[in-house]
Design a protein around this motif. Structure first.
Motif, short mmCIF file in Angstrom:
data_model
loop_
_atom_site.label_atom_id
_atom_site.label_comp_id
_atom_site.label_asym_id
_atom_site.label_seq_id
_atom_site.Cartn_x
_atom_site.Cartn_y
_atom_site.Cartn_z
N TYR A 191 0.45 -0.80 -0.28
CA TYR A 191 -0.22 0.22 -0.05
C TYR A 191 0.55 1.28 -0.28
N VAL A 192 0.69 2.13 -1.12
CA VAL A 192 1.45 3.27 -1.81
C VAL A 192 0.99 4.46 -0.83
N LEU A 193 1.86 5.18 0.16
CA LEU A 193 0.89 6.91 0.39
C LEU A 193 2.05 7.95 -0.14
N ASN A 194 1.66 9.03 -0.22
CA ASN A 194 2.75 10.66 -0.23
C ASN A 194 2.21 11.09 -0.08
N ASP A 195 2.66 11.87 0.49
CA ASP A 195 2.12 13.57 0.57
C ASP A 195 1.46 14.25 -0.08
N LYS A 196 1.73 14.39 -1.21
CA LYS A 196 0.94 15.24 -2.51
C LYS A 196 2.58 16.99 -2.57
N THR A 197 3.62 16.36 -1.74
CA THR A 197 4.83 17.14 -2.16
C THR A 197 5.58 16.51 -3.75
N LYS A 215 6.06 -2.59 -9.21
CA LYS A 215 5.29 -3.06 -11.20
C LYS A 215 6.74 -3.48 -11.31
N ALA A 216 7.39 -3.31 -11.85
CA ALA A 216 8.56 -4.05 -12.90
C ALA A 216 9.18 -5.43 -12.15
N LYS A 217 8.86 -5.37 -10.37
CA LYS A 217 9.20 -6.61 -9.87
C LYS A 217 7.80 -7.26 -9.47
N GLY A 218 6.58 -7.35 -10.54
CA GLY A 218 5.89 -8.16 -10.20
C GLY A 218 4.74 -8.35 -8.87
N VAL A 219 5.32 -6.94 -8.17
CA VAL A 219 4.27 -6.94 -6.93
C VAL A 219 3.26 -6.07 -7.42
N ALA A 220 2.66 -6.45 -6.23
CA ALA A 220 1.24 -5.56 -6.29
C ALA A 220 0.94 -4.85 -6.27
N VAL A 221 0.68 -2.95 -6.45
CA VAL A 221 -0.13 -2.32 -5.22
C VAL A 221 -0.70 -1.90 -5.07
N ALA A 222 -1.77 -2.12 -4.74
CA ALA A 222 -3.72 -1.69 -3.42
C ALA A 222 -3.44 -0.15 -3.67
N ALA A 223 -3.05 0.58 -3.85
CA ALA A 223 -3.38 1.47 -3.92
C ALA A 223 -2.18 2.96 -3.84
N ASN A 224 -2.49 4.40 -4.38
CA ASN A 224 -0.95 4.58 -4.48
C ASN A 224 -1.36 6.56 -3.76
N GLU A 225 -1.63 6.20 -2.71
CA GLU A 225 -2.67 7.71 -2.33
C GLU A 225 -2.62 8.69 -1.89
N GLY A 226 -2.63 9.72 -1.84
CA GLY A 226 -2.00 11.17 -1.50
C GLY A 226 -2.51 11.62 -0.67
N THR A 227 -2.52 12.07 1.06
CA THR A 227 -2.85 12.54 1.45
C THR A 227 -1.84 14.15 2.38
N GLU A 228 -2.53 15.01 2.05
CA GLU A 228 -2.21 16.06 3.38
C GLU A 228 -3.00 15.77 5.30
#
Length: 384
Positions: free
Chosen positions: A165-171, A186-199
């Motif tokens: 599960y990937v998060l980022n701070d929107k910067t 993803k290039a390694k075949g690992v599933a990414v459940a989300a890439n969600e931005g949050t402040e």
């Protein structure tokens, strides 16, 4: 007659004092000195101050009074840009050590571009910092397109995660780092459940609820310690002990303080080496403790190194200008084209866009509130 003679004597003395007065050369630091990220920003300024202290005598012999001026960007792009304009207006400032945040470096370097004020960053990792090809923007740390894959390699290779599960701070920093991690996973075949931005800074309950539903093997958060520390604290309080991985924005002793009892199973890649990983840093660490009454951290060491690059560049420009006060353009050129030695992190030289030609990334582990080096890897920028 006596009064006139006395007046002439005073004028003569003042004139002699002016003739003998050293020409002031300033370098500036630009980093957050207040607010939630001031721990790292103050380390950068303090490291730069130690370098200036070391070089003052060398500059004095050439007739220059070397000074450091610290500017507070509050980790805010607008504040940083306003400070950069003040720096550009002060003609005695020949170069800048900074910034901490890529989102501040990008507009600040633009504001300094026309004035030809060189920047040497001890911290900025976003690809866009140097991909714009500005002559005045340089950095002594690895890029996101090196740090992101290093984090992904650790998640897949060491943690053996199959879903993240990937998060980022929107910067610019957090989004850029999370994007590189997602791509590499993803290039390694690992599933990414989300890439969600949050402040969000205080209540992560809704995000934690989504993470519970997804049940990932690891969580990656591209952000800064003051935000991520709160997230980790609440995550652990919710009974989730999943490994949390991040980038160098977590590289602060304050992370464990904020996370409290939850400061376990945390990993982060960092471009600023822990002090114990730098054999040459023993004297620096002792000097830092003596000067500022607190331990040096990685960004203090890299603030010191960035300042030494600046100061060696200024000295080279002085030499080019026949031991006279150099122009900002001469300093800008000397920094971009120079080779710099005697640094804690090894020798430095830059490629055509201002990236360090060879850098090192470190992976740190936080367990029980204690920081431990896991591994290190040498990296080079994608563009040479």
């Amino acid at each position: 007659m006596k009064k006139s003679a006395l007046s002439l004597a005073i004028i003569a003395a003042l004139s002699l004092g002016s003739a003998n007065a050293a020409t002031v050369i300033k370098i500036a630091s630009l980093s957050p000195l207040s607010g939630g990220q001031s721990d790292l920003g103050t380390q950068i300024k303090n490291g730069a101050q130690l370098a200036v202290n070391e070089y003052k005598a060398q500059f004095a012999k050439l007739g220059f009074d070397l000074q450091l001026v610290g500017y507070d960007d509050q980790a805010d792009p607008a504040t940083g840009t306003a400070a950069a304009r003040k720096i550009a207006a002060d003609r005695s400032i020949l170069a800048v050590v900074g910034t901490l945040n890529s989102g501040v470096a990008i507009p600040s370097s633009e504001a300094l571009k026309a004035a030809r004020v060189a920047m040497v960053s001890p911290a900025n990792t976003a690809n866009q910092v140097t991909d714009r090809g500005l002559a005045n923007m340089n950095r002594i740390v690895a890029r996101d397109d090196a740090q992101g894959p290093a984090g992904a390699n650790f998640i897949q290779g060491t943690l053996k995660a199959k879903k993240v599960y990937v998060l980022n701070d929107k910067t610019a920093y957090g989004e850029g780092l999370a994007k590189e991690v997602e791509k590499a996973l993803k290039a390694k075949g690992v599933a990414v459940a989300a890439n969600e931005g949050t402040e969000e800074k205080s209540d992560f309950s809704s995000i934690i609820a989504k993470i519970k539903l997804q049940n990932p093997d690891a969580i990656y958060f591209g952000g800064i310690y003051n935000q991520v520390g709160v997230f980790v604290k609440q995550l652990r309080e919710a009974g989730i002990n999943t490994p949390v991985v991040g980038g160098d924005g977590l590289d602060s002793s304050e992370l464990a303080t904020i996370a409290g009892a939850g400061a376990n199973n945390i990993y982060f890649t960092t471009v600023a080496a822990p002090i114990e990983a730098l054999p040459a840093a023993k004297t620096f660490a002792a000097n830092y403790q003596k000067a500022f009454g607190k331990p040096a951290q990685g960004f203090g060491a890299f603030g010191y190194d960035a300042a030494k690059v600046v100061l060696q560049g200024v000295l080279k420009a002085v030499q080019t200008n026949k031991n006279k006060l150099p122009t900002r353009t001469q300093v800008e050129t000397a920094i971009r084209k120079g080779s710099f030695t005697g640094l804690l992190s090894g020798n430095v030289s830059f490629n055509s866009v201002g990236d360090r030609k060879a850098a090192t990334l470190y992976v740190m582990n936080v367990t029980g509130g204690k920081y431990k080096l896991s591994t290190s890897v040498a990296v080079k920028p994608a563009k040479q």
